[in-house]
Design a protein around this motif. Sequence first.
Motif, mmCIF file in Angstrom:
data_model
loop_
_atom_site.group_PDB
_atom_site.id
_atom_site.type_symbol
_atom_site.label_atom_id
_atom_site.label_comp_id
_atom_site.label_asym_id
_atom_site.label_seq_id
_atom_site.Cartn_x
_atom_site.Cartn_y
_atom_site.Cartn_z
ATOM 1 N N GLU A 63 0.822 -1.205 0.000
ATOM 2 C CA GLU A 63 0.000 0.000 0.000
ATOM 3 C C GLU A 63 0.863 1.265 0.000
ATOM 4 O O GLU A 63 2.008 1.251 0.443
ATOM 5 C CB GLU A 63 -0.915 0.031 1.223
ATOM 6 N N ASN A 64 0.251 2.324 -0.470
ATOM 7 C CA ASN A 64 0.871 3.633 -0.538
ATOM 8 C C ASN A 64 -0.158 4.633 -0.030
ATOM 9 O O ASN A 64 -1.361 4.450 -0.263
ATOM 10 C CB ASN A 64 1.256 3.923 -1.995
ATOM 11 N N ALA A 65 0.278 5.692 0.626
ATOM 12 C CA ALA A 65 -0.658 6.699 1.122
ATOM 13 C C ALA A 65 -1.513 7.272 -0.006
ATOM 14 O O ALA A 65 -2.666 7.647 0.216
ATOM 15 C CB ALA A 65 0.100 7.815 1.844
ATOM 16 N N ASN A 66 -0.970 7.327 -1.201
ATOM 17 C CA ASN A 66 -1.752 7.666 -2.387
ATOM 18 C C ASN A 66 -2.281 6.338 -2.912
ATOM 19 O O ASN A 66 -1.602 5.632 -3.647
ATOM 20 C CB ASN A 66 -0.868 8.353 -3.432
ATOM 21 N N TYR A 67 -3.477 5.949 -2.513
ATOM 22 C CA TYR A 67 -3.999 4.600 -2.756
ATOM 23 C C TYR A 67 -3.854 4.134 -4.200
ATOM 24 O O TYR A 67 -3.637 2.954 -4.453
ATOM 25 C CB TYR A 67 -5.465 4.494 -2.347
ATOM 26 N N SER A 68 -3.942 5.038 -5.159
ATOM 27 C CA SER A 68 -3.846 4.611 -6.557
ATOM 28 C C SER A 68 -2.447 4.104 -6.914
ATOM 29 O O SER A 68 -2.281 3.442 -7.933
ATOM 30 C CB SER A 68 -4.259 5.740 -7.509
ATOM 31 N N ASN A 69 -1.464 4.384 -6.081
ATOM 32 C CA ASN A 69 -0.102 3.890 -6.321
ATOM 33 C C ASN A 69 0.172 2.564 -5.632
ATOM 34 O O ASN A 69 1.281 2.038 -5.716
ATOM 35 C CB ASN A 69 0.931 4.917 -5.847
ATOM 36 N N SER A 70 -0.809 2.005 -4.954
ATOM 37 C CA SER A 70 -0.632 0.733 -4.272
ATOM 38 C C SER A 70 -0.486 -0.391 -5.294
ATOM 39 O O SER A 70 -1.016 -0.323 -6.400
ATOM 40 C CB SER A 70 -1.826 0.446 -3.355
ATOM 41 N N LEU A 71 0.240 -1.425 -4.905
ATOM 42 C CA LEU A 71 0.456 -2.589 -5.764
ATOM 43 C C LEU A 71 -0.310 -3.770 -5.197
ATOM 44 O O LEU A 71 -0.319 -3.990 -3.987
ATOM 45 C CB LEU A 71 1.945 -2.927 -5.848
ATOM 46 N N HIS A 72 -0.911 -4.544 -6.074
ATOM 47 C CA HIS A 72 -1.663 -5.716 -5.662
ATOM 48 C C HIS A 72 -0.763 -6.946 -5.704
ATOM 49 O O HIS A 72 0.163 -7.032 -6.522
ATOM 50 C CB HIS A 72 -2.871 -5.914 -6.567
ATOM 51 N N ALA A 73 -1.038 -7.905 -4.846
ATOM 52 C CA ALA A 73 -0.205 -9.104 -4.719
ATOM 53 C C ALA A 73 -0.029 -9.819 -6.053
ATOM 54 O O ALA A 73 1.079 -10.238 -6.408
ATOM 55 C CB ALA A 73 -0.815 -10.052 -3.690
ATOM 56 N N GLU A 74 -1.124 -9.951 -6.809
ATOM 57 C CA GLU A 74 -1.066 -10.667 -8.081
ATOM 58 C C GLU A 74 -0.139 -9.964 -9.070
ATOM 59 O O GLU A 74 0.659 -10.617 -9.753
ATOM 60 C CB GLU A 74 -2.463 -10.790 -8.708
ATOM 61 N N GLU A 75 -0.235 -8.636 -9.140
ATOM 62 C CA GLU A 75 0.605 -7.924 -10.103
ATOM 63 C C GLU A 75 2.069 -7.929 -9.678
ATOM 64 O O GLU A 75 2.961 -7.940 -10.523
ATOM 65 C CB GLU A 75 0.091 -6.505 -10.368
ATOM 66 N N VAL A 76 2.337 -7.974 -8.372
ATOM 67 C CA VAL A 76 3.723 -8.083 -7.906
ATOM 68 C C VAL A 76 4.300 -9.441 -8.318
ATOM 69 O O VAL A 76 5.410 -9.522 -8.844
ATOM 70 C CB VAL A 76 3.822 -7.867 -6.379
ATOM 71 N N ALA A 77 3.532 -10.514 -8.110
ATOM 72 C CA ALA A 77 3.996 -11.853 -8.483
ATOM 73 C C ALA A 77 4.212 -11.956 -9.991
ATOM 74 O O ALA A 77 5.247 -12.460 -10.445
ATOM 75 C CB ALA A 77 2.998 -12.912 -8.012
ATOM 76 N N VAL A 78 3.260 -11.466 -10.773
ATOM 77 C CA VAL A 78 3.394 -11.496 -12.236
ATOM 78 C C VAL A 78 4.591 -10.656 -12.664
ATOM 79 O O VAL A 78 5.392 -11.074 -13.502
ATOM 80 C CB VAL A 78 2.099 -11.021 -12.937
ATOM 81 N N GLY A 79 4.741 -9.488 -12.082
ATOM 82 C CA GLY A 79 5.860 -8.607 -12.428
ATOM 83 C C GLY A 79 7.207 -9.240 -12.147
ATOM 84 O O GLY A 79 8.144 -9.105 -12.943
ATOM 85 N N LYS A 80 7.327 -9.928 -11.018
ATOM 86 C CA LYS A 80 8.584 -10.615 -10.707
ATOM 87 C C LYS A 80 8.887 -11.688 -11.745
ATOM 88 O O LYS A 80 10.024 -11.831 -12.187
ATOM 89 C CB LYS A 80 8.508 -11.223 -9.299
#
Length: 131
Positions: free
Chosen positions: A45-62
């Motif tokens: 999460e990020n204080a600017n909610y739109s910049n937060s990353l979701h678990a699925e996209e982090v896994a796919v990105g890796k």
Amino acid sequence: MTDRQDLIEAAREIQTEAHVPYSEYRVGAAIETTDGEVYTGCNIENANYSNSLHAEEVAVGKAIADGNRDFSRIAVSSSRRDGVTPCGMCRQTLAEFCGEEFPVFCDADGEVEAYTLGELLPAAISEETLE
């Protein structure tokens, strides 16, 4: 290929690394490549909610950053019994690399539901729809 339960467990375990100071809603994801490699991700999460990353996209990105683009299945896990499934954005990200029959296992506090990506995202936007 990883055992289904091992994939779900990998998604559960990575939840502990989630950065969720605002929602306190931990999500973990584990995606398996067709050659059996597993990549995990958690929400950030990020204080600017739109910049937060979701678990699925982090896994796919890796996985993508490591040169993998062929996936066999994914597990998504939350410690809350809220019917956790990938959000629309994550479903579309998965659809970029996976077909309609791609298995999606959703674990909410130990209760696992199985879906296909096509069930979760019918009529996904694809390269063909952009032509």
